[in-house]
Design a protein around this motif. Structure first.
Motif, short mmCIF file in Angstrom:
data_model
loop_
_atom_site.label_atom_id
_atom_site.label_comp_id
_atom_site.label_asym_id
_atom_site.label_seq_id
_atom_site.Cartn_x
_atom_site.Cartn_y
_atom_site.Cartn_z
N ASP A 95 0.84 -1.19 0.00
CA ASP A 95 0.00 0.00 0.00
C ASP A 95 0.89 1.25 0.00
OD1 ASP A 95 -2.31 1.49 0.22
OD2 ASP A 95 -2.39 1.35 2.40
N ALA A 96 0.37 2.32 -0.59
CA ALA A 96 1.17 3.55 -0.72
C ALA A 96 1.43 4.23 0.63
CB ALA A 96 0.48 4.51 -1.66
N THR A 97 0.72 3.80 1.66
CA THR A 97 0.97 4.38 2.99
C THR A 97 1.89 3.49 3.84
OG1 THR A 97 -1.03 3.31 3.80
CG2 THR A 97 -1.25 5.59 3.09
N ALA A 98 2.37 2.38 3.26
CA ALA A 98 3.18 1.43 4.03
C ALA A 98 4.52 2.04 4.45
CB ALA A 98 3.43 0.18 3.19
N ASP A 99 5.12 1.48 5.48
CA ASP A 99 6.48 1.85 5.87
C ASP A 99 7.43 1.34 4.78
OD1 ASP A 99 8.96 2.18 6.95
OD2 ASP A 99 8.64 0.87 8.68
N LEU A 100 8.15 2.26 4.15
CA LEU A 100 8.98 1.88 3.01
C LEU A 100 10.46 1.75 3.37
CD1 LEU A 100 7.33 4.32 0.43
CD2 LEU A 100 6.80 1.90 0.84
N SER A 101 10.79 1.93 4.65
CA SER A 101 12.20 2.09 5.01
C SER A 101 13.05 0.87 4.71
CB SER A 101 12.32 2.49 6.49
OG SER A 101 11.66 1.53 7.28
N SER A 102 12.45 -0.32 4.60
CA SER A 102 13.29 -1.50 4.37
C SER A 102 13.60 -1.72 2.89
CB SER A 102 12.60 -2.74 4.94
OG SER A 102 11.42 -3.01 4.21
N TYR A 103 13.04 -0.92 1.99
CA TYR A 103 13.24 -1.16 0.56
C TYR A 103 14.34 -0.26 -0.01
CZ TYR A 103 8.77 -3.40 1.30
OH TYR A 103 7.76 -4.18 1.80
N ARG A 104 15.15 -0.83 -0.88
CA ARG A 104 16.19 -0.02 -1.53
C ARG A 104 15.63 0.75 -2.71
NH1 ARG A 104 21.47 -3.47 -0.63
NH2 ARG A 104 22.39 -1.53 -1.36
N LEU A 105 14.57 0.23 -3.27
CA LEU A 105 14.00 0.84 -4.47
C LEU A 105 12.48 0.74 -4.37
CD1 LEU A 105 14.32 1.87 -7.42
CD2 LEU A 105 14.57 -0.51 -8.12
N VAL A 106 11.81 1.84 -4.63
CA VAL A 106 10.34 1.85 -4.58
C VAL A 106 9.80 2.42 -5.89
CG1 VAL A 106 8.31 2.86 -3.47
CG2 VAL A 106 10.20 2.02 -2.06
N LEU A 107 8.92 1.68 -6.54
CA LEU A 107 8.25 2.18 -7.74
C LEU A 107 6.82 2.54 -7.39
CD1 LEU A 107 10.54 0.18 -8.89
CD2 LEU A 107 9.24 0.34 -10.99
N ALA A 108 6.42 3.71 -7.81
CA ALA A 108 5.05 4.16 -7.55
C ALA A 108 4.34 4.34 -8.89
CB ALA A 108 5.06 5.47 -6.77
N ALA A 168 2.08 11.52 -0.29
CA ALA A 168 3.20 12.36 -0.74
C ALA A 168 4.22 12.51 0.38
CB ALA A 168 2.68 13.72 -1.19
N ALA A 169 3.74 12.69 1.61
CA ALA A 169 4.65 12.84 2.75
C ALA A 169 5.42 11.55 3.01
CB ALA A 169 3.87 13.25 3.99
N ASN A 170 4.75 10.43 2.85
CA ASN A 170 5.41 9.12 3.03
C ASN A 170 6.55 8.96 2.01
OD1 ASN A 170 5.64 6.55 4.27
ND2 ASN A 170 4.46 5.60 2.62
N LEU A 171 6.29 9.34 0.78
CA LEU A 171 7.31 9.22 -0.27
C LEU A 171 8.46 10.18 -0.01
CD1 LEU A 171 5.04 8.93 -3.44
CD2 LEU A 171 5.93 7.12 -1.98
N GLU A 172 8.13 11.38 0.42
CA GLU A 172 9.17 12.38 0.68
C GLU A 172 10.10 11.89 1.79
OE1 GLU A 172 11.06 16.00 2.34
OE2 GLU A 172 9.72 14.65 3.39
N SER A 173 9.55 11.35 2.86
CA SER A 173 10.44 10.95 3.95
C SER A 173 11.26 9.72 3.57
CB SER A 173 9.68 10.76 5.27
OG SER A 173 8.71 9.78 5.11
N TYR A 174 10.69 8.87 2.72
CA TYR A 174 11.45 7.71 2.23
C TYR A 174 12.69 8.17 1.44
CZ TYR A 174 12.73 3.89 -0.91
OH TYR A 174 13.44 2.96 -1.63
N VAL A 175 12.48 9.12 0.53
CA VAL A 175 13.61 9.59 -0.28
C VAL A 175 14.60 10.38 0.59
CG1 VAL A 175 14.28 11.02 -2.26
CG2 VAL A 175 12.21 9.62 -2.38
N ALA A 186 15.40 9.99 3.53
CA ALA A 186 16.22 9.07 4.33
C ALA A 186 17.15 8.20 3.47
CB ALA A 186 15.32 8.19 5.17
N GLY A 187 17.14 8.40 2.16
CA GLY A 187 18.12 7.68 1.34
C GLY A 187 17.53 6.73 0.31
N GLY A 188 16.22 6.65 0.23
CA GLY A 188 15.60 5.71 -0.71
C GLY A 188 15.62 6.20 -2.15
N THR A 189 15.45 5.26 -3.06
CA THR A 189 15.31 5.62 -4.48
C THR A 189 13.86 5.35 -4.88
OG1 THR A 189 17.60 5.08 -4.94
CG2 THR A 189 16.10 5.11 -6.83
N LEU A 190 13.21 6.43 -5.32
CA LEU A 190 11.79 6.36 -5.66
C LEU A 190 11.63 6.60 -7.16
CD1 LEU A 190 8.73 6.52 -4.74
CD2 LEU A 190 9.08 9.00 -4.67
N VAL A 191 10.72 5.84 -7.77
CA VAL A 191 10.42 6.07 -9.18
C VAL A 191 8.95 6.47 -9.30
CG1 VAL A 191 10.50 5.11 -11.50
CG2 VAL A 191 12.10 4.29 -9.76
#
Ligand code: GLA
Ligand code: ZN
Length: 667
Positions: free
Chosen positions: A436-449, A460-467, A469-474
């Motif tokens: 789900d788009a609201t899930a905790d994403l911190s364990s993933y190295r790469l996230v595609l949306a 949007a806030a969830n995605l922003e904090s993921y990136v 903190a070092g994540g790669t978002l598509v």
């Protein structure tokens, strides 16, 4: 013990046959059977007169063979005595037509009278079976989903809206009802989006899709509450329909279930192709796992050709076993084959079971019996293990519903595009979680949306904090376009993602079928990659802080950016403004994998699928050969064979056509 079983309809067969069936099941390793799911007319032959004797005897016969039971609540197939006495229980379809008797699931999920009859049958079943030591679980109804547009649903929709909006003025503003003079002055004026003569207001249509989904969530909860008043011990599940089914918000539906289960049919009359794409059932399994972040069951696993009017191709030798292990490889902790014996009557005469119409156990029975024997030996290891993935894909039912209402381009399908992206990872054996788009994403190295067309601020806030903190978002085209009420946002696209992606969508072009644009790569890592293709949709981008990854090569926007990457916080956000073909997706996925250091567990030839399940003291490696040829896989160390001979395996593993190995590596 690994839960291994069949769906069985004893009411379809003479009682003298039941002991033979039970014995053959036990001989095939069956330890669980689902019963009674469509048996309402036998369980309550007349209003208020219940008959459970036959079911008691059927259960007894199974228990005598060491088999446990899951009972279905039979509400997906109301009997004629009920429906014909109360014709307003029939659903109304999206053309405003009332259904008539003769199929199943023809009821309105919101009708209070249907709830009354549901309460009666489910209570009677629960009273009778809650204490039964061998009834271990319940399946509620069957494959929820079809929307109803009846007057009862219309009133329920109006009530649902009263809860959602602060008042009628707020609703009018959110939907923009001033357009075409739709301003409502009474709640009771609000229609359902059926037979309007054209496309409805997008705000109304999206809210109705949410309401329709909530209707089944509530109807399911109604049944759960009844069962829970009688039993704490038995699990409660529902059989969902994997990834492809897009009419219900499965996150909502799964929330109050103990266990997610689903129905897996890789080859049916509706997917009548020579080639099978193994990424389909894999994506479905990942979706089902992601609903609760937990292993799931397959409640209906294909047992033979699947057809109603047509007879679909016979599963090839080895395929039933292979398809079953594929689900286990992706997190299935229970596997129930649909169905035991092929029906002689009814719509599903050609939806084949393990036994033929005349009850002969043949090749399919033998193959599944082999699987049963293997699981009896190896099964202990599997249920404790988890599936982990370095990559996540975000599934948004809100966006999916909104695209069903407005696909934007005839060549675009949210589900197909999502699947195409997933396929590129699957072909590389890189594990992908679907969350789900609201899930905790911190364990993933790469996230595609995949396009977050409807983008709530919380996402949007969830995605922003993921990136940050070092994540790669598509992110993709058509993201951030709509607010929660399905109105277009009043800011440059991608709206709430513009800053994170460091880019603005200056303009866009919706490409007619057959028209493509080209993509030329602009980053050094892709200097040698073949040029890409752009289809269906082309966002024309103006980078702010982002760098350009690819440019269009044709038309009036040749040379303008199509794909960008923005460094943000400690991570980065890639924006893909178009849809690639398979080769373009492959290029992009290789590039993303390279950037993020994501890897596959092993490299394998095309058509060989590899997955990992981790447990406390080691890991299981599943190696599945989806091809009709033998294949070699180079192992990365010594493993212990879990199926067949308990031998040590290392070096080159040679897989027979459609064969499966499960290998264990201990710490
Ligand atoms: C679904 C249903 C089953 C059966 C099969 C085959 O999965 O749950 O009852 O109808 O499809 O059509
Ligand atoms: Zn209705």
């Amino acid at each position: 013990m690994y839960a291994f079983g069949v769906d069985y309809y004893p009411e379809h067969w003479p009682e003298e046959r039941w002991p033979i069936d039970a014995r053959l099941m036990a001989e095939a390793g069956v330890n669980i059977v689902r019963l009674a799911e469509f048996a309402w007319s036998r369980l309550e032959p007349q209003e208020g007169r219940f008959d459970f004797d036959w079911l008691d005897r059927a259960i007894e016969g199974l228990v005598a063979q060491g088999i446990r039971v899951i009972l279905g609540t039979p509400t997906a197939s109301p009997p004629p005595w009920l429906m014909e006495a109360h014709p307003d229980l029939y659903r109304v379809d999206d053309q405003g037509r009332r259904l008539t008797f003769g199929n199943r699931r023809e009821y309105c999920p919101n009708h209070p009278l249907y709830h009354d009859y549901t309460r009666a049958i489910v209570t009677a079943l629960a009273e009778h079976y809650a204490e039964h030591p061998h009834v271990v679980g319940w399946q509620i109804d069957n494959e929820f989903g079809d929307h109803c547009y009846c007057p009862v649903c219309r009133r329920a929709f109006q009530d649902w809206l009263r809860h959602r909006y602060a008042g009628l003025a707020a609703l009018n503003a959110a939907w923009g009802t001033i357009f075409w003079s739709h301003v409502y002055t009474e709640w009771a004026q609000i229609p359902v989006p059926a037979a309007t003569g054209g496309s409805p207001n997008p705000g109304l249509a999206l809210d109705f899709a949410r309401f329709a989904s909530d209707s089944y969530v509530a109807y399911q909860q109604f049944q759960i509450d009844i069962l829970r008043r009688h039993t704490a011990r038995q699990f409660i599940t529902h059989n969902l329909m994997g990834f492809k089914y897009g009419k219900l918000n499965y996150y909502d539906l799964a929330r109050s279930l103990d266990l997610v289960s689903w129905d897996n049919y890789p080859r049916t009359q509706w997917s009548f192709t020579a080639e099978l794409d193994p990424s389909g059932p894999a994506l479905a399994a990942a979706t089902m796992y992601g609903l609760k972040g937990q292993p799931f069951w397959v409640m209906e696993q294909q047992a033979g050709p699947g057809g109603w009017e047509l007879v679909s191709a016979m599963p090839r030798p080895g395929e039933l076993r292979l398809w079953a292990y594929q689900q286990i490889a992706h997190g299935a902790d229970g596997l129930v084959f649909f169905r035991w014996r092929t029906a002689r009557y009814g719509t599903e005469q050609y939806w084949h079971g393990l036994l033929e119409h005349d009850a002969r156990p043949g090749r399919r029975y033998e193959e599944v019996a082999r699987l049963g024997a293997e699981l009896r030996r190896a099964g202990e290891k599997i249920p404790e293990s988890r599936v982990e993935a370095p990559v996540a894909m975000l599934l948004s039912y809100d966006s999916r519903f909104a695209f069903q209402i407005q696909p934007n381009n005839p060549g675009y399908s949210y589900a197909e595009h999502f699947h195409a992206l997933y396929r590129a990872f699957h072909e590389r054996n890189v594990a992908v979680a679907v969350v789900d788009a609201t899930a905790d994403l911190s364990s993933y190295r790469l996230v595609l949306a995949p396009p977050l067309y409807v983008l709530p601020a919380a996402v949007a806030a969830n995605l922003e904090s993921y990136v940050r903190a070092g994540g790669t978002l598509v992110c993709f085209f058509r993201s951030g376009v709509k607010d929660a009420a399905n109105a277009v946002v009043n800011q440059p696209l991608p709206g709430l993602l513009a800053e994170l992606c460091g880019v603005e969508v200056t303009s866009y072009d919706s490409l007619p079928p057959g028209v493509e644009n080209g993509l030329e790569w602009a980053v050094p890592e892709l200097a040698n990659a073949a040029p890409g293709r752009a289809r269906a949709w082309a966002d024309i981008l103006t980078p702010g802080s982002a760098e350009i990854v690819a440019r269009y090569t044709q038309d009036y926007y040749a040379g303008q950016p199509a794909i960008t990457r923005n460094r943000y916080g400690s991570g980065s956000a890639v924006y893909i403004g178009t849809i690639g073909d398979a080769a373009t997706h492959a290029t992009l996925v290789d590039w993303l994998i390279g950037q993020t250091g994501v890897t596959a567990p092993l490299t394998a030839p095309a058509g060989v699928e590899i997955t990992v399940r981790n447990h406390a003291s080691g890991r299981l490696l599943f190696v599945l050969n989806h091809t009709a040829l033998s294949q070699d896989v180079q192992l990365d160390g010594p493993y212990h064979n879990l199926l067949g001979e308990p031998i040590r395996v290392e070096g080159t593993l040679t897989l027979a056509p459609r064969d499966v190995w499960i290998l264990e590596q201990t710490d």
